[in-house]
Scaffold this active site. Structure first.
Site, PDB file in Angstrom:
ATOM      1  N   TYR A 187      -4.328   6.250   1.446  1.00  0.00           N
ATOM      2  CA  TYR A 187      -5.238   7.065   0.381  1.00  0.00           C
ATOM      3  C   TYR A 187      -4.682   7.879  -0.324  1.00  0.00           C
ATOM      4  O   TYR A 187      -5.033   8.306  -1.565  1.00  0.00           O
ATOM      5  CB  TYR A 187      -6.818   7.476   1.262  1.00  0.00           C
ATOM      6  CG  TYR A 187      -7.501   6.893   1.701  1.00  0.00           C
ATOM      7  CD1 TYR A 187      -8.832   6.275   0.993  1.00  0.00           C
ATOM      8  CD2 TYR A 187      -7.941   6.920   3.082  1.00  0.00           C
ATOM      9  CE1 TYR A 187      -9.664   5.806   1.332  1.00  0.00           C
ATOM     10  CE2 TYR A 187      -9.435   5.988   3.300  1.00  0.00           C
ATOM     11  CZ  TYR A 187     -10.064   5.135   2.656  1.00  0.00           C
ATOM     12  OH  TYR A 187     -10.638   4.424   3.538  1.00  0.00           O
ATOM     13  N   PHE A 216      -2.343   5.801  -3.116  1.00  0.00           N
ATOM     14  CA  PHE A 216      -2.995   5.906  -3.967  1.00  0.00           C
ATOM     15  C   PHE A 216      -4.250   6.946  -5.050  1.00  0.00           C
ATOM     16  O   PHE A 216      -4.468   7.250  -6.287  1.00  0.00           O
ATOM     17  CB  PHE A 216      -5.224   5.333  -3.917  1.00  0.00           C
ATOM     18  CG  PHE A 216      -4.665   4.054  -3.469  1.00  0.00           C
ATOM     19  CD1 PHE A 216      -2.945   2.857  -3.965  1.00  0.00           C
ATOM     20  CD2 PHE A 216      -5.033   3.371  -1.859  1.00  0.00           C
ATOM     21  CE1 PHE A 216      -2.953   1.985  -2.585  1.00  0.00           C
ATOM     22  CE2 PHE A 216      -4.568   2.120  -1.855  1.00  0.00           C
ATOM     23  CZ  PHE A 216      -3.708   1.334  -2.349  1.00  0.00           C
ATOM     24  N   LYS A 270      -5.252   6.298 -13.363  1.00  0.00           N
ATOM     25  CA  LYS A 270      -5.768   5.408 -12.715  1.00  0.00           C
ATOM     26  C   LYS A 270      -7.086   5.807 -13.121  1.00  0.00           C
ATOM     27  O   LYS A 270      -8.617   6.218 -13.726  1.00  0.00           O
ATOM     28  CB  LYS A 270      -5.752   5.177 -11.961  1.00  0.00           C
ATOM     29  CG  LYS A 270      -7.325   4.201 -11.063  1.00  0.00           C
ATOM     30  CD  LYS A 270      -6.711   3.459  -9.826  1.00  0.00           C
ATOM     31  CE  LYS A 270      -6.472   4.978  -8.729  1.00  0.00           C
ATOM     32  NZ  LYS A 270      -6.185   4.224  -7.674  1.00  0.00           N
ATOM     33  N   TYR A 271      -7.696   7.733 -12.761  1.00  0.00           N
ATOM     34  CA  TYR A 271      -8.515   8.339 -12.453  1.00  0.00           C
ATOM     35  C   TYR A 271      -8.943   9.173 -13.365  1.00  0.00           C
ATOM     36  O   TYR A 271     -10.042   9.841 -14.248  1.00  0.00           O
ATOM     37  CB  TYR A 271      -7.907   9.794 -11.772  1.00  0.00           C
ATOM     38  CG  TYR A 271      -8.157   9.107 -10.343  1.00  0.00           C
ATOM     39  CD1 TYR A 271      -9.273   8.405  -9.807  1.00  0.00           C
ATOM     40  CD2 TYR A 271      -7.278   9.133  -9.481  1.00  0.00           C
ATOM     41  CE1 TYR A 271      -9.575   7.673  -8.386  1.00  0.00           C
ATOM     42  CE2 TYR A 271      -7.255   8.034  -7.496  1.00  0.00           C
ATOM     43  CZ  TYR A 271      -7.968   7.759  -7.502  1.00  0.00           C
ATOM     44  OH  TYR A 271      -7.667   7.109  -6.186  1.00  0.00           O
ATOM     45  N   GLU A 314     -19.493   5.411   1.300  1.00  0.00           N
ATOM     46  CA  GLU A 314     -18.409   4.962   1.925  1.00  0.00           C
ATOM     47  C   GLU A 314     -18.262   4.565   3.792  1.00  0.00           C
ATOM     48  O   GLU A 314     -19.407   5.012   3.934  1.00  0.00           O
ATOM     49  CB  GLU A 314     -17.285   6.384   1.778  1.00  0.00           C
ATOM     50  CG  GLU A 314     -16.170   5.830   2.916  1.00  0.00           C
ATOM     51  CD  GLU A 314     -15.510   4.731   2.645  1.00  0.00           C
ATOM     52  OE1 GLU A 314     -14.962   3.554   3.277  1.00  0.00           O
ATOM     53  OE2 GLU A 314     -14.982   4.879   1.270  1.00  0.00           O
ATOM     54  N   ASP A 363     -22.343   0.261   5.151  1.00  0.00           N
ATOM     55  CA  ASP A 363     -21.802  -0.558   4.406  1.00  0.00           C
ATOM     56  C   ASP A 363     -22.432  -0.765   3.134  1.00  0.00           C
ATOM     57  O   ASP A 363     -23.693  -0.664   3.020  1.00  0.00           O
ATOM     58  CB  ASP A 363     -21.692  -1.475   5.033  1.00  0.00           C
ATOM     59  CG  ASP A 363     -20.680  -2.478   3.959  1.00  0.00           C
ATOM     60  OD1 ASP A 363     -20.727  -3.168   2.790  1.00  0.00           O
ATOM     61  OD2 ASP A 363     -19.821  -3.579   4.509  1.00  0.00           O
ATOM     62  N   MET A 364     -21.945  -0.596   2.017  1.00  0.00           N
ATOM     63  CA  MET A 364     -22.655  -0.949   0.277  1.00  0.00           C
ATOM     64  C   MET A 364     -23.205  -1.637   0.714  1.00  0.00           C
ATOM     65  O   MET A 364     -24.593  -2.194   0.204  1.00  0.00           O
ATOM     66  CB  MET A 364     -21.537  -0.752  -1.310  1.00  0.00           C
ATOM     67  CG  MET A 364     -20.917  -2.074  -0.713  1.00  0.00           C
ATOM     68  SD  MET A 364     -19.809  -1.859  -1.957  1.00  0.00           S
ATOM     69  CE  MET A 364     -18.856  -1.095  -1.826  1.00  0.00           C
ATOM     70  N   GLU A 395     -14.053   1.234  -7.165  1.00  0.00           N
ATOM     71  CA  GLU A 395     -12.994   1.370  -7.003  1.00  0.00           C
ATOM     72  C   GLU A 395     -12.126   0.439  -6.165  1.00  0.00           C
ATOM     73  O   GLU A 395     -11.815   0.021  -5.172  1.00  0.00           O
ATOM     74  CB  GLU A 395     -12.242   2.313  -6.847  1.00  0.00           C
ATOM     75  CG  GLU A 395     -10.502   2.395  -6.981  1.00  0.00           C
ATOM     76  CD  GLU A 395     -10.081   3.207  -6.706  1.00  0.00           C
ATOM     77  OE1 GLU A 395      -8.859   3.796  -6.809  1.00  0.00           O
ATOM     78  OE2 GLU A 395     -10.839   5.012  -6.010  1.00  0.00           O
ATOM     79  N   GLU A 447      -9.390  -8.697  -3.119  1.00  0.00           N
ATOM     80  CA  GLU A 447     -10.308  -7.786  -2.469  1.00  0.00           C
ATOM     81  C   GLU A 447     -11.442  -7.450  -2.152  1.00  0.00           C
ATOM     82  O   GLU A 447     -12.410  -6.740  -1.587  1.00  0.00           O
ATOM     83  CB  GLU A 447      -9.853  -6.289  -2.432  1.00  0.00           C
ATOM     84  CG  GLU A 447      -8.099  -5.883  -2.171  1.00  0.00           C
ATOM     85  CD  GLU A 447      -7.560  -4.412  -2.304  1.00  0.00           C
ATOM     86  OE1 GLU A 447      -8.237  -3.637  -2.644  1.00  0.00           O
ATOM     87  OE2 GLU A 447      -6.313  -4.682  -2.405  1.00  0.00           O
TER      88      GLU A 447
END
Length: 669
Positions: free
Chosen positions: A357, A360, A366-367, A425, A453-454, A469, A478
């Site tokens: 984490y 990244f 990226k953000y 998350e 889990d979404m 993301e 992924e």
């Protein structure tokens, strides 16, 4: 001494420069002259010289001094078969450069690269010469191994046919320890004006190298040393070598031009080539005699000792290295990852660790792009006149430790829009960090954390914007499509997904090091596994082409995430043939409207490091030619519990199907 320091490089990564020398029976003096006086780092020197051999009985009255003097009589026509004919082969030693005791083992190892006798011709029609050559080759490599040398230079094959030469070298390679063998190959390819007089009619030296290394089974201990000529092939042709195992570039003094002060220099194209070699850790070797009329005042140095005649060439090579641009900070951080194979992440199956984490989250570029995309979406969603009235519902699915939550809230502050955030998350460990972040930042009234889990969460309300993301190095590898298909049920019919689409790309590459690293595992599974890798020592043979595209949201009732694509690649007409070891994969994503994110080389987001490319290896490398297209097939396959890729080549020659039914690699649902 090393060539000097280049900005951004550690001292241990300095480049070195050698010098090619003639045979000397006094190796300590040879090293003293070329290294201590000349400033070179090592010598590329013959280890054996062929002399008259005389047989003397053990009770001979000749003194050792007389014997030594007799042995030093040069005889260029010497062959092992002549010694055998005289019946003295059992009592004679190789005519080598003195005892191994004249140097310490560390000096042999660090300051001497051996050079096998150039007369050998293992593919000669003359059987005696062929057998003598084989005997000599094995004797000299055995001596180099005894001396603990790091490398030994093999002479260039005498003709286009080199099967017996390669067979003998392959036999030797099977028993080698740490010794590396460098095959000397002239850097030539005839494309109109690049034919060099010394190439002896060789049309494309890469063909010779490729034939030799294939006959030697792509052995990792066999590399190439390129003779850089005064005329260079085309840029496309030179580019092929950046993916090959080139260990040395031997530059003749004849290839140097003369500057206005009379000193040696190289053409712009040569300078660019040498800089490329430096960047790929290729050592430079200066060869030949002094051909520039330098001022006599420079013949001696400050101490009054004789200046090395080739010192000006070494100084120029050092200058080229030192003037290279410093490595950017991120490139220095990633040096250890260059050409290092890593298994892709499986964030759906596995929970990421804190260190992953953190890596990244350091990618600020990226953000920044995500924040820009969210800001544009907020402005489009809520007009200025209703900014104080309407609250936008935004869901971050796969929130991790909160960087996208922060970027979204900063976008709301920037655009003066009201925002309500759901942070979803599945990793319970990351959820702990999320709760602490929300409390620390005082976001309790704006952010709701969902530990789930979404794909299985039941949302209390529909979202205006869905932010994720979930992209991998190949875009969908992924399982972003599967995750977002499950999450889009709580997105409003006119809702916005960030990202809105993403496309994967591939291109054929020569990647000798990566291929050998995969081959070292000696099994099928590793050749059927895609790897995340910081590509460096590769030659990109053709522009990348798009493979699979996914768009979100996708409310179609016939949505299917299986894909198939056939692609045809053509090499540049002036490139010459090349060997394809596999395919480099990338992605490009549209976050929202004109805000994009990606690693595809022609459109990559600058200074972003969250993703390295992906590499799909081939079990058997495929040789391709400019006039014959490379036809490739890629499949994205979906099952009830996993998603996997299959790939193959159908032209110019069929390759086996890779990863059938996901037998070696898959991504778990």
């Amino acid at each position: 001494m090393p060539l000097g320091e280049r900005g951004g490089w550690e001292s241990s990564e300095s480049m070195y420069c050698g010098v090619e020398t003639d045979f000397s029976d006094d190796v300590p003096s040879l090293l003293s002259f070329h290294i201590s006086t000349g400033g070179f780092d090592y010598v590329l020197a013959p280890l054996v010289c062929f002399f008259h051999y005389y047989y003397f009985p053990l009770d001979s009255s000749l003194s050792l001094t007389s014997l030594f003097a007799l042995r030093l009589q040069m005889n260029p026509s010497y062959r092992p078969s002549l010694v055998e004919a005289n019946g003295s082969s059992d009592t004679q030693a190789l005519p080598v450069s003195g005892s191994d005791l004249v140097l310490a083992p560390s000096q042999w190892s660090s300051h001497v690269v051996g050079k096998v006798s150039s007369w050998i011709d293992l593919d000669s029609e003359d059987e005696v010469l062929r057998m003598d050559s084989e005997t000599t080759l094995k004797q000299e490599i055995a001596w180099a191994t005894h001396l603990s040398l790091q490398a030994c230079l093999l002479p260039t094959p005498k003709g286009t046919s080199c099967a017996n030469y390669a067979r003998c070298v392959n036999q030797i390679l099977q028993g080698l320890g740490n010794l590396q063998l460098w095959l000397r190959v002239p850097l030539v390819k005839s494309d109109g004006d690049s034919m060099d007089a010394t190439s002896e009619g060789l049309n494309d030296s890469w063909e010779l190298w490729n034939s030799f290394r294939l006959l030697c089974e792509h052995d990792s201990k066999l590399s190439v040393a390129l003779d850089v000529m005064s005329n260079l092939p085309s840029e496309s042709s030179l580019g092929r070598w950046m993916g090959e195992s080139v260990r040395a570039a031997i530059i003749s003094t004849d290839s140097f031009l003369t500057n206005a002060r009379g000193y040696p220099c190289l053409s712009k194209r040569h300078q660019k080539l040498i800089a490329g070699f430096f960047d790929h850790a290729v050592q430079v070797v200066v060869s030949g005699k002094l051909v520039h009329n330098l001022q006599r005042a420079s013949d001696s140095n400050a101490e009054g000792t004789q200046r090395h005649p080739l010192r000006s060439y070494l100084d120029y090579v050092a200058y080229l290295f030192q003037k290279m641009e410093p490595l950017p900070e991120q490139e220095r951080i990633e040096l250890g990852y260059r050409d290092f194979l890593q298994a892709p992440l499986q964030p759906l199956m596995d929970n990421l660790e804190a260190q992953t984490y953190e890596t990244f989250e350091r990618d600020s570029i990226k953000y920044i792009q995500y924040q820009r995309a969210v800001a544009k979406a907020l402005v489009d969603r809520v007009p200025d006149e209703k900014a104080s009235e309407l609250t936008t519902v935004l869901m971050v699915v796969g929130a991790g430790r909160g960087p996208l939550v922060r970027a979204s809230l900063q976008a709301a502050e920037e655009t003066d829009r009201k925002l309500k955030v759901y942070a979803v998350e599945k990793n319970p460990n990351a959820v702990v960090t999320l709760h602490n972040l929300v409390k620390m930042e005082g976001w309790e009234d704006m952010v709701t954390i969902i530990s789930c889990d979404m794909r299985f969460w039941t949302a209390p309300e529909k979202a205006d914007i869905l932010v994720s993301e979930l992209l991998g190095s190949f875009g969908d590898n992924e399982l972003s499509p599967e995750c977002l298909d499950g999450a889009q049920r709580f997105l409003k019919p006119d809702g916005i997904s960030i990202p809105s689409s993403y496309t994967s790309f591939i291109q054929p590459v020569t990647a000798s090091k990566l291929y050998n690293d995969v081959k070292a595992h000696k099994d099928l599974a590793h050749f059927e596994t895609p790897y995340v890798v910081k590509l460096h020592s590769v030659a990109r043979l053709a522009p990348s082409q798009p493979v699979f595209t996914f768009a979100h949201p996708n409310f179609s009732t016939k949505a299917n995430n299986q894909r198939y694509k056939k692609l045809r690649f053509n090499l540049p007409s002036d490139a010459g043939s090349a060997l394809v070891h596999g395919f480099a994969g990338y992605f490009d994503s549209v976050l929202y409207k004109d805000v994009h994110l990606g690693i595809e080389p022609t459109t990559e987001t600058p200074n972003m490091f969250s993703w390295f490319p992906i590499f799909f290896p081939l079990r058997k490398p495929v040789e391709v030619h400019p006039n014959f297209p490379l036809e490739v097939h890629f499949w994205r396959c979906c099952g009830s519990t996993k998603v996997w890729y299959e790939w193959s080549v159908s032209s110019p020659a069929p390759s086996p199907m890779h990863n059938t039914n996901g037998r070696s690699y898959w991504v778990g649902l």
